[in-house]
Enzyme design. Structure first.
Site, mmCIF file in Angstrom:
data_model
loop_
_atom_site.group_PDB
_atom_site.id
_atom_site.type_symbol
_atom_site.label_atom_id
_atom_site.label_comp_id
_atom_site.label_asym_id
_atom_site.label_seq_id
_atom_site.Cartn_x
_atom_site.Cartn_y
_atom_site.Cartn_z
ATOM 1 N N GLY A 1 -34.411 27.267 9.876
ATOM 2 C CA GLY A 1 -34.419 25.923 10.443
ATOM 3 C C GLY A 1 -35.734 25.636 11.140
ATOM 4 N N GLY A 2 -35.667 24.812 12.172
ATOM 5 C CA GLY A 2 -36.870 24.451 12.913
ATOM 6 C C GLY A 2 -37.506 25.652 13.591
ATOM 7 N N GLY B 1 -70.554 21.208 -5.155
ATOM 8 C CA GLY B 1 -69.910 21.075 -3.845
ATOM 9 C C GLY B 1 -69.514 22.426 -3.280
ATOM 10 N N ALA B 2 -69.197 23.360 -4.166
ATOM 11 C CA ALA B 2 -68.778 24.678 -3.676
ATOM 12 C C ALA B 2 -69.957 25.421 -3.060
ATOM 13 C CB ALA B 2 -68.149 25.482 -4.800
HETATM 14 C C1 HXC Z 1 -24.774 31.296 17.268
HETATM 15 C C2 HXC Z 1 -25.046 32.877 15.636
HETATM 16 C C3 HXC Z 1 -26.052 32.109 15.040
HETATM 17 C C4 HXC Z 1 -26.383 30.871 15.640
HETATM 18 C C5 HXC Z 1 -25.802 33.891 13.873
HETATM 19 N N1 HXC Z 1 -24.925 33.962 14.878
HETATM 20 N N2 HXC Z 1 -26.500 32.767 13.942
HETATM 21 N N3 HXC Z 1 -24.420 32.477 16.745
HETATM 22 N N4 HXC Z 1 -25.731 30.517 16.760
HETATM 23 N N5 HXC Z 1 -27.341 30.104 15.158
HETATM 24 C C6 HXC Z 1 -23.995 35.041 15.156
HETATM 25 C C7 HXC Z 1 -22.885 35.125 14.135
HETATM 26 O O1 HXC Z 1 -21.847 34.264 14.466
HETATM 27 C C8 HXC Z 1 -22.495 36.581 14.252
HETATM 28 O O2 HXC Z 1 -21.702 36.718 15.393
HETATM 29 C C9 HXC Z 1 -23.794 37.279 14.540
HETATM 30 O O3 HXC Z 1 -24.679 36.257 15.024
HETATM 31 C C10 HXC Z 1 -24.423 37.882 13.313
HETATM 32 O O4 HXC Z 1 -24.446 36.920 12.277
HETATM 33 P P1 HXC Z 1 -23.935 37.230 10.807
HETATM 34 O O5 HXC Z 1 -23.777 35.934 10.131
HETATM 35 O O6 HXC Z 1 -22.767 38.158 10.837
HETATM 36 O O7 HXC Z 1 -25.175 38.039 10.229
HETATM 37 P P2 HXC Z 1 -25.802 37.998 8.777
HETATM 38 O O8 HXC Z 1 -24.703 38.111 7.761
HETATM 39 O O9 HXC Z 1 -26.859 39.034 8.786
HETATM 40 O O10 HXC Z 1 -26.436 36.551 8.616
HETATM 41 C C11 HXC Z 1 -27.502 36.173 9.452
HETATM 42 C C12 HXC Z 1 -27.797 34.677 9.274
HETATM 43 C C13 HXC Z 1 -26.492 33.869 9.470
HETATM 44 C C14 HXC Z 1 -28.359 34.427 7.873
HETATM 45 C C15 HXC Z 1 -28.849 34.302 10.277
HETATM 46 O O11 HXC Z 1 -25.882 34.292 10.682
HETATM 47 C C16 HXC Z 1 -26.729 32.407 9.571
HETATM 48 O O12 HXC Z 1 -26.886 31.710 8.536
HETATM 49 N N6 HXC Z 1 -26.741 31.885 10.790
HETATM 50 C C17 HXC Z 1 -26.935 30.476 11.037
HETATM 51 C C18 HXC Z 1 -28.338 30.090 10.790
HETATM 52 C C19 HXC Z 1 -28.562 28.668 11.172
HETATM 53 O O13 HXC Z 1 -28.194 27.741 10.440
HETATM 54 N N7 HXC Z 1 -29.113 28.499 12.378
HETATM 55 C C20 HXC Z 1 -29.416 27.192 12.902
HETATM 56 C C21 HXC Z 1 -30.728 26.783 12.265
HETATM 57 S S1 HXC Z 1 -31.227 25.260 12.819
HETATM 58 P P3 HXC Z 1 -20.497 37.789 15.482
HETATM 59 O O14 HXC Z 1 -19.935 37.575 16.835
HETATM 60 O O15 HXC Z 1 -19.570 37.461 14.377
HETATM 61 O O16 HXC Z 1 -21.167 39.095 15.299
HETATM 62 C C22 HXC Z 1 -32.244 25.632 14.044
HETATM 63 C C23 HXC Z 1 -32.755 24.443 14.702
HETATM 64 C C24 HXC Z 1 -33.984 24.771 15.451
HETATM 65 O O17 HXC Z 1 -32.525 26.714 14.332
HETATM 66 C C25 HXC Z 1 -34.719 23.509 15.682
HETATM 67 C C26 HXC Z 1 -35.992 23.746 16.349
HETATM 68 C C27 HXC Z 1 -36.769 22.497 16.408
#
Ligand code: HXC
Length: 513
Positions: free
Chosen positions: A168-169, A403-404
């Site tokens: 994501g971001g 140019g290069a």
């Molecule tokens: C809260 C999270 C989390 C999140 C993972 N976890 N991402 N908790 N917020 N964003 C937690 C899970 O619930 C899990 O908890 C533990 O972390 C491990 O995650 P798993 O999914 O079991 O691990 P894995 O299979 O290795 O997968 C990792 C992953 C996946 C690919 C990162 O967790 C995932 O897709 N997470 C969400 C990613 C996402 O969409 N993030 C938001 C992006 S937007 P438990 O308790 O079950 O162990 C963003 C905006 C930023 O970041 C903007 C900035 C400008």
């Protein structure tokens, strides 16, 4: 009484250092990944790390979010080969290393301290991104980090190791740092993951194909380094740090030279093929010229038609930019122009002299390049060289056309010392292209056009494709014997060591992004 208090601290320390607990640590290891603390231990000098904010916990009122000391990131300071650094390392064992309000505050505090001290900041990313349960507080944290990244840019070196998900971001903070290292099969960076890609575009793609180390190391250019594993990643960070200064007010660290500055290489000219259309490896020339043949390449897998990287000459760091005739004959294209421009700007910001080795037939032609913006991107290189006030030394080895020629550190872009080998060909166009234009009508009417073209091209080459017309005009300072390239560059670097060059005051320029 006091003993009890100390015991309590010991127990809290143990709990904090246990991250998200044994089960999560085992899960982390079973994915082939080290923990946040194990990573820091690999990076910093033994015993030097001081963890700060170890006992911070989240302060969300959502009872469903478990509390862990540290709140998903380990932050602090330590030394790498005796030099101070600040570090933050996301702890995936705690809520997937997701960034909540307090996680963000910890990272921001670390960045602010690195700025106050004036030393590199290294971020180790293994994170699920914004902590979903903390909503806008997480976004707030990222926003604050982006601001720090921008303020720190050009002031202290910022390095990111991507050793896990970065989604994501959250990818934009790493992208704003100077160097991104990704570990193969482990590091992942993408704005939208495979599920979204499938939903929106009906395309099946794996995490690794979409945003793995190879994808970003060779295709997008997001990652300057691809590491085989975590150990390799931290070795590379240490080597990188060894070339660069602590901040923009310092000189890069020098080492005691172990290679003779007057060393000549009589074989150097033989590395350049007689036939100007034959490929050769510019890295062989670089290795002969720099100290001990040690060239630390940046962006090794990306836009390989231009080489950039660090080396030392007589013990002092230089930034090296060179065309690579092995690929696209060393022509400049969009990606290589971006790669070179960014590297030049890093060197200039951090007082690293720039050495440019030239052998390029020009900018790459074609609709693909034109429509994707070679004009816009190509101009960045010109801009970057012009802006740079560090010592700039250029040596034309072979072709330098059009140019290069100008873009590759020419005199006009304020290079300080411009050398050329006797084999240099400095002209507006390559011989064949030139005579096709200047003799279009004659060639069209000629009975044997191919033979005539060859003859005309030879005449053109004899007349224009040499370094002497440029040397007569002072555009080239000196035509040098190739075997003396190393001592001649070192002497120029030494002569320019105290160079000062001012630029007009401005808020900032407007590089063509
Ligand atoms: C809260 C999270 C989390 C999140 C993972 N976890 N991402 N908790 N917020 N964003 C937690 C899970 O619930 C899990 O908890 C533990 O972390 C491990 O995650 P798993 O999914 O079991 O691990 P894995 O299979 O290795 O997968 C990792 C992953 C996946 C690919 C990162 O967790 C995932 O897709 N997470 C969400 C990613 C996402 O969409 N993030 C938001 C992006 S937007 P438990 O308790 O079950 O162990 C963003 C905006 C930023 O970041 C903007 C900035 C400008």
């Amino acid at each position: 009484m006091h003993e009890e208090k100390v015991k309590r601290l010991a127990s809290m320390k143990k709990s904090a250092e246990g991250g998200g607990g044994n089960e999560k640590i085992e899960a982390q290891h079973s994915k082939g990944k080290l923990t946040a603390r194990e990573r820091i231990a690999l990076l910093v000098d033994e015993g030097s790390f001081v963890e700060i904010d170890k006992y911070v916990t989240h302060r969300s009122d959502d009872p469903s979010i478990p509390k862990f000391y540290g709140d998903g990131v380990v932050t602090g300071f330590g030394t790498v080969n005796g030099r101070q650094v600040f570090v933050f390392s996301y702890d995936f064992t705690v809520l997937g290393g997701s960034l909540g309000e307090m996680t963000g505050k910890k990272i921001v505090k670390t960045m602010d301290q690195a700025m106050k001290v004036g030393c590199p900041i290294i971020g180790i990313v293994d994170s699920g991104g914004a902590r979903i349960q903390e909503g806008v507080s997480s976004l707030d944290g990222y926003g604050d980090i982006f601001f720090r990244n921008t303020m720190a840019s050009g002031v202290i070196p910022q390095i990111t190791a991507s050793i896990g998900p970065c989604a994501g971001g959250a990818v934009y903070s790493p992208a704003m740092t100077d160097f991104v290292l990704m570990v193969e099969n482990v590091g992942q960076m993408f704005v939208t993951g495979p599920d979204v890609v499938k939903e929106v575009l009906s395309q099946e793609v794996s995490f690794d194909e979409l945003g793995g180390a190879r994808a970003h190391g060779s295709k997008s250019g997001v990652a300057q380094f691809v590491a085989k594993n975590e150990y390799d990643c931290f070795d590379k960070i240490k080597k990188l740090l060894s070339f660069i200064p602590q901040n923009n007010a310092e000189e890069p660290p020098a080492v005691e030279p172990t290679d003779d500055p007057n060393r000549i290489d009589p074989n150097l000219i033989s590395l350049l093929p007689e036939n100007p259309y034959q490929q050769y490896d510019m890295k062989d020339i670089i290795k002969s010229v720099v100290d001990n043949g040690d060239f630390f390449e940046v962006h090794e897998l990306f836009a390989e038609n231009v080489l950039v990287g660090f080396a030392r000459m007589n013990g002092k760091t230089i930034g090296l930019i060179a065309n690579q005739p092995m690929l696209l004959a060393g022509a400049l294209d969009i990606n290589s122009a971006n790669k070179a421009a960014r590297f030049i700007r890093f060197c200039d910001a951090f007082n690293i002299p720039i050495v440019t080795l030239v052998d390029t037939p020009g900018y790459l032609p074609g609709t693909d390049q034109e429509h994707n913006g070679i004009i816009r991107h190509g101009s960045k290189m010109l801009f970057a060289y012009c802006e740079a006030t560090v010592p700039k030394i250029t040596c034309i080895i072979g072709k330098a056309y059009g140019g290069a020629y100008i873009a590759m550190g020419s005199k006009n872009l304020r290079a300080d010392v411009n050398y050329a080998w006797p084999s240099a060909e400095i002209a507006v166009l390559g011989p064949e292209a030139a005579v096709t234009i200047t003799h279009r009508k004659t060639l069209k009417d000629a009975p044997d056009a191919a033979v005539l073209k060859k003859k005309l091209a030879k005449e053109y080459r004899d007349k224009f494709a040499n370094p002497y017309l440029a040397a007569e005009k002072g555009i080239i300072d000196l035509v040098i014997d190739p075997m003396e390239t190393r001592p001649m560059i070192i002497r120029a670097l030494e002569a320019l060591a105290n160079k000062k060059e001012a630029r007009p005051w401005k808020k900032h320029g407007n590089i063509n992004l």
